[in-house]
Design a protein around this motif. Structure first.
Motif, PDB file in Angstrom:
ATOM      1  N   VAL A  78      -4.193 -34.375 -13.121  1.00 57.02           N
ATOM      2  CA  VAL A  78      -5.266 -35.224 -12.585  1.00 57.02           C
ATOM      3  C   VAL A  78      -4.746 -36.448 -11.835  1.00 57.02           C
ATOM      4  O   VAL A  78      -5.523 -37.305 -11.417  1.00 57.02           O
ATOM      5  CB  VAL A  78      -6.224 -35.679 -13.711  1.00 57.02           C
ATOM      6  N   GLY A  79      -3.431 -36.536 -11.642  1.00 52.91           N
ATOM      7  CA  GLY A  79      -2.896 -37.675 -10.905  1.00 52.91           C
ATOM      8  C   GLY A  79      -1.417 -37.863 -11.151  1.00 52.91           C
ATOM      9  O   GLY A  79      -0.723 -36.947 -11.616  1.00 52.91           O
ATOM     10  N   SER A  80      -0.953 -39.054 -10.842  1.00 52.56           N
ATOM     11  CA  SER A  80       0.472 -39.351 -10.977  1.00 52.56           C
ATOM     12  C   SER A  80       0.658 -40.833 -11.259  1.00 52.56           C
ATOM     13  O   SER A  80      -0.214 -41.661 -10.950  1.00 52.56           O
ATOM     14  CB  SER A  80       1.217 -38.961  -9.696  1.00 52.56           C
ATOM     15  N   THR A  81       1.794 -41.163 -11.846  1.00 58.99           N
ATOM     16  CA  THR A  81       2.172 -42.543 -12.096  1.00 58.99           C
ATOM     17  C   THR A  81       3.688 -42.576 -12.224  1.00 58.99           C
ATOM     18  O   THR A  81       4.336 -41.522 -12.284  1.00 58.99           O
ATOM     19  CB  THR A  81       1.485 -43.090 -13.363  1.00 58.99           C
ATOM     20  N   ARG A  82       4.270 -43.745 -12.281  1.00 54.34           N
ATOM     21  CA  ARG A  82       5.734 -43.811 -12.412  1.00 54.34           C
ATOM     22  C   ARG A  82       6.210 -45.175 -12.875  1.00 54.34           C
ATOM     23  O   ARG A  82       5.525 -46.186 -12.718  1.00 54.34           O
ATOM     24  CB  ARG A  82       6.418 -43.463 -11.092  1.00 54.34           C
ATOM     25  N   PHE A  83       7.393 -45.195 -13.461  1.00 53.36           N
ATOM     26  CA  PHE A  83       8.164 -46.414 -13.617  1.00 53.36           C
ATOM     27  C   PHE A  83       8.932 -46.620 -12.315  1.00 53.36           C
ATOM     28  O   PHE A  83       9.518 -45.673 -11.770  1.00 53.36           O
ATOM     29  CB  PHE A  83       9.169 -46.304 -14.766  1.00 53.36           C
ATOM     30  N   ILE A 116       5.386 -50.607 -13.604  1.00 50.17           N
ATOM     31  CA  ILE A 116       4.558 -49.412 -13.611  1.00 50.17           C
ATOM     32  C   ILE A 116       3.723 -49.442 -12.340  1.00 50.17           C
ATOM     33  O   ILE A 116       3.010 -50.414 -12.079  1.00 50.17           O
ATOM     34  CB  ILE A 116       3.644 -49.339 -14.845  1.00 50.17           C
ATOM     35  N   GLY A 117       3.819 -48.394 -11.540  1.00 48.65           N
ATOM     36  CA  GLY A 117       3.108 -48.404 -10.267  1.00 48.65           C
ATOM     37  C   GLY A 117       2.877 -47.000  -9.744  1.00 48.65           C
ATOM     38  O   GLY A 117       3.096 -46.004 -10.445  1.00 48.65           O
ATOM     39  N   ALA A 118       2.417 -46.935  -8.477  1.00 50.20           N
ATOM     40  CA  ALA A 118       2.101 -45.667  -7.813  1.00 50.20           C
ATOM     41  C   ALA A 118       1.153 -44.833  -8.663  1.00 50.20           C
ATOM     42  O   ALA A 118       1.272 -43.613  -8.747  1.00 50.20           O
ATOM     43  CB  ALA A 118       3.378 -44.890  -7.500  1.00 50.20           C
ATOM     44  N   THR A 119       0.210 -45.503  -9.315  1.00 51.54           N
ATOM     45  CA  THR A 119      -0.722 -44.833 -10.211  1.00 51.54           C
ATOM     46  C   THR A 119      -2.002 -44.447  -9.476  1.00 51.54           C
ATOM     47  O   THR A 119      -2.602 -45.283  -8.812  1.00 51.54           O
ATOM     48  CB  THR A 119      -1.087 -45.739 -11.403  1.00 51.54           C
ATOM     49  N   TRP A 120      -2.389 -43.192  -9.608  1.00 58.05           N
ATOM     50  CA  TRP A 120      -3.693 -42.766  -9.102  1.00 58.05           C
ATOM     51  C   TRP A 120      -4.222 -41.620  -9.952  1.00 58.05           C
ATOM     52  O   TRP A 120      -3.459 -40.872 -10.548  1.00 58.05           O
ATOM     53  CB  TRP A 120      -3.619 -42.344  -7.629  1.00 58.05           C
ATOM     54  N   LEU A 121      -5.548 -41.526 -10.012  1.00 55.95           N
ATOM     55  CA  LEU A 121      -6.227 -40.471 -10.748  1.00 55.95           C
ATOM     56  C   LEU A 121      -7.291 -39.845  -9.870  1.00 55.95           C
ATOM     57  O   LEU A 121      -7.904 -40.525  -9.034  1.00 55.95           O
ATOM     58  CB  LEU A 121      -6.887 -41.018 -12.016  1.00 55.95           C
ATOM     59  N   SER A 122      -7.543 -38.569 -10.078  1.00 53.56           N
ATOM     60  CA  SER A 122      -8.618 -37.901  -9.355  1.00 53.56           C
ATOM     61  C   SER A 122      -9.949 -38.566  -9.706  1.00 53.56           C
ATOM     62  O   SER A 122     -10.086 -39.215 -10.752  1.00 53.56           O
ATOM     63  CB  SER A 122      -8.668 -36.418  -9.724  1.00 53.56           C
ATOM     64  N   ALA A 123     -10.926 -38.394  -8.837  1.00 48.58           N
ATOM     65  CA  ALA A 123     -12.221 -39.060  -9.027  1.00 48.58           C
ATOM     66  C   ALA A 123     -12.829 -38.734 -10.379  1.00 48.58           C
ATOM     67  O   ALA A 123     -13.365 -39.609 -11.070  1.00 48.58           O
ATOM     68  CB  ALA A 123     -13.172 -38.669  -7.895  1.00 48.58           C
ATOM     69  N   ARG A 124     -12.745 -37.466 -10.801  1.00 49.87           N
ATOM     70  CA  ARG A 124     -13.381 -37.074 -12.056  1.00 49.87           C
ATOM     71  C   ARG A 124     -12.611 -37.524 -13.287  1.00 49.87           C
ATOM     72  O   ARG A 124     -13.162 -37.522 -14.395  1.00 49.87           O
ATOM     73  CB  ARG A 124     -13.571 -35.557 -12.083  1.00 49.87           C
ATOM     74  N   ALA A 125     -11.355 -37.944 -13.119  1.00 49.30           N
ATOM     75  CA  ALA A 125     -10.576 -38.435 -14.251  1.00 49.30           C
ATOM     76  C   ALA A 125     -10.697 -39.946 -14.417  1.00 49.30           C
ATOM     77  O   ALA A 125     -10.329 -40.485 -15.466  1.00 49.30           O
ATOM     78  CB  ALA A 125      -9.111 -38.048 -14.080  1.00 49.30           C
ATOM     79  N   GLN A 126     -11.201 -40.614 -13.398  1.00 51.76           N
ATOM     80  CA  GLN A 126     -11.349 -42.062 -13.470  1.00 51.76           C
ATOM     81  C   GLN A 126     -12.472 -42.434 -14.440  1.00 51.76           C
ATOM     82  O   GLN A 126     -13.490 -41.754 -14.516  1.00 51.76           O
ATOM     83  CB  GLN A 126     -11.642 -42.624 -12.084  1.00 51.76           C
ATOM     84  N   GLY A 127     -12.253 -43.496 -15.190  1.00 46.98           N
ATOM     85  CA  GLY A 127     -13.268 -43.967 -16.123  1.00 46.98           C
ATOM     86  C   GLY A 127     -13.389 -43.129 -17.384  1.00 46.98           C
ATOM     87  O   GLY A 127     -14.353 -43.289 -18.133  1.00 46.98           O
ATOM     88  N   THR A 128     -12.413 -42.251 -17.641  1.00 49.08           N
ATOM     89  CA  THR A 128     -12.467 -41.388 -18.820  1.00 49.08           C
ATOM     90  C   THR A 128     -11.564 -41.869 -19.949  1.00 49.08           C
ATOM     91  O   THR A 128     -11.510 -41.233 -21.008  1.00 49.08           O
ATOM     92  CB  THR A 128     -12.059 -39.953 -18.449  1.00 49.08           C
ATOM     93  N   ALA A 134      -2.535 -43.494 -20.819  1.00 45.02           N
ATOM     94  CA  ALA A 134      -1.275 -43.281 -20.117  1.00 45.02           C
ATOM     95  C   ALA A 134      -0.458 -44.569 -20.067  1.00 45.02           C
ATOM     96  O   ALA A 134       0.766 -44.556 -20.267  1.00 45.02           O
ATOM     97  CB  ALA A 134      -1.540 -42.769 -18.704  1.00 45.02           C
ATOM     98  N   LYS A 135      -1.137 -45.685 -19.808  1.00 43.82           N
ATOM     99  CA  LYS A 135      -0.430 -46.964 -19.785  1.00 43.82           C
ATOM    100  C   LYS A 135       0.117 -47.306 -21.164  1.00 43.82           C
ATOM    101  O   LYS A 135       1.230 -47.842 -21.290  1.00 43.82           O
ATOM    102  CB  LYS A 135      -1.373 -48.070 -19.302  1.00 43.82           C
ATOM    103  N   LEU A 136      -0.640 -47.011 -22.219  1.00 51.19           N
ATOM    104  CA  LEU A 136      -0.145 -47.251 -23.570  1.00 51.19           C
ATOM    105  C   LEU A 136       1.131 -46.448 -23.820  1.00 51.19           C
ATOM    106  O   LEU A 136       2.114 -46.983 -24.359  1.00 51.19           O
ATOM    107  CB  LEU A 136      -1.225 -46.865 -24.591  1.00 51.19           C
ATOM    108  N   LEU A 137       1.138 -45.182 -23.427  1.00 46.79           N
ATOM    109  CA  LEU A 137       2.331 -44.353 -23.615  1.00 46.79           C
ATOM    110  C   LEU A 137       3.521 -44.923 -22.860  1.00 46.79           C
ATOM    111  O   LEU A 137       4.654 -44.969 -23.391  1.00 46.79           O
ATOM    112  CB  LEU A 137       2.051 -42.928 -23.145  1.00 46.79           C
ATOM    113  N   MET A 138       3.294 -45.362 -21.624  1.00 50.04           N
ATOM    114  CA  MET A 138       4.396 -45.875 -20.819  1.00 50.04           C
ATOM    115  C   MET A 138       4.887 -47.215 -21.343  1.00 50.04           C
ATOM    116  O   MET A 138       6.099 -47.474 -21.389  1.00 50.04           O
ATOM    117  CB  MET A 138       3.955 -45.994 -19.355  1.00 50.04           C
TER     118      MET A 138
END
Length: 228
Positions: A78-83, A116-128, A134-138
C-alpha cells in the motif's frame, strides 16, 4: 551500513524494498492521487521502476534503508517509506559538521542519527492507522536496535496534512527553513523540520503504543539479502 530487516506489526509489515514490489507499488500509487500534491510518488510502471532503482542505489551506497509498506490483513502493498539521511558520528570530530559514512567496518556500523522520509500511502490506506503503526515500528528500530540519538522528519511547510501526522507522532518542530527548495509544483517552498530525541523516545513510545494498540513488534533479519 544498517542491514535490511522485516519489521512486523499488527496491521502493517515493512519489507525491504525490492524489484518484486514494482507492480504492486504501481497499482497502489495509481489510486486517487489528489493527496500527493506535495509528496513525490511515482506514476506508472516505468516511473515506479526508476523509483525503486534509485532507492536501492541509495541503500547500496549506505544512505538509505527503504521499505515496501504491506497491509497484513490481505498482504497488499500500500505504499513505501524509508530511513534516509543516515549520519555517523564516530571518529575524529569534523568541523563544520557534515553528514558522513561510517568509520571502520561499514557492514557492522549503525547510524547515530537518521531521518524517516519518502513516505506515501495509497488513498485507501490513508487514515487507517497504518502510517502510525509503521512509524512506531521504525522508531522502535532506530532507537532500540540502532541506539540513535535523533530521528528527524520533514515536510513541505504547506503540507498541513503531513505536518499534522508528524506532530501526532510526538515529534517536535525544530523550525521552518524558509525558501528552502523548490516544491513539486515548481514553487519555492519552506520546509518544516521535526525531530524526536532519544530522551524523548520513552514517552513518545508509550503514547504511540496506546494509540495503535501495539505493545510488541517483531524484527526479522533478512539473511538472504545480507549474504547476497
Amino acid at each position: 551500513m544498517p542491514l535490511p530487516v522485516y519489521l512486523h506489526g499488527r496491521s502493517v509489515r515493512l519489507e525491504p524494498l525490492a524489484e518484486r514490489h514494482i507492480e504492486a507499488l504501481t497499482t497502489a500509487a495509481a489510486e486517487d492521487r489528489s493527496s500527493f500534491a506535495f509528496t513525490p510518488v511515482p506514476h506508472g510502471t516505468e516511473a515506479t521502476a526508476r523509483y525503486v532503482a534509485d532507492a536501492l542505489a541509495a541503500q547500496e551506497a549506505g544512505r538509505a534503508l527503504p521499505f515496501a509498506t504491506v497491509r497484513t490483513a490481505d498482504g497488499a502493498v500500500v505504499g513505501s517509506t524509508r530511513f534516509c539521511e543516515l549520519d555517523y558520528w564516530q571518529g575524529p570530530v569534523v568541523w563544520p559538521p557534515v553528514p558522513r559514512g561510517p568509520v571502520g567496518d561499514a557492514a557492522s556500523a549503525v547510524p547515530d542519527a537518521a531521518e524517516i522520509g519518502a513516505t506515501w500511502l495509497s488513498a485507501r490506506a490513508q487514515g487507517t492507522g497504518i502510517n502510525a503503526e509503521a512509524k512506531l515500528l521504525m522508531l522502535r528500530h532506530a532507537f532500540e536496535t540502532w541506539g540513535v540519538r535523533r530521528v528527524s522528519m520533514r515536510a513541505d511547510a504547506r503540507n498541513v496534512r503531513s505536518r499534522a501526522a508528524i506532530e501526532r507522532l510526538g515529534a517536535v518542530l525544530d523550525g521552518v527553513h524558509r525558501a528552502h527548495s523548490r516544491g513539486l509544483d515548481g514553487q519555492v517552498r519552506g520546509t518544516a523540520f521535526y525531530s524526536i530525541l532519544d530522551e524523548e523516545w520513552p514517552a513518545v513510545r508509550i503514547a504511540l503504543e496506546r494509540r495503535t494498540g501495539v505493545v510488541r513488534s517483531v524484527v526479522e533479519p533478512v539473511w538472504p539479502l545480507i549474504s547476497a
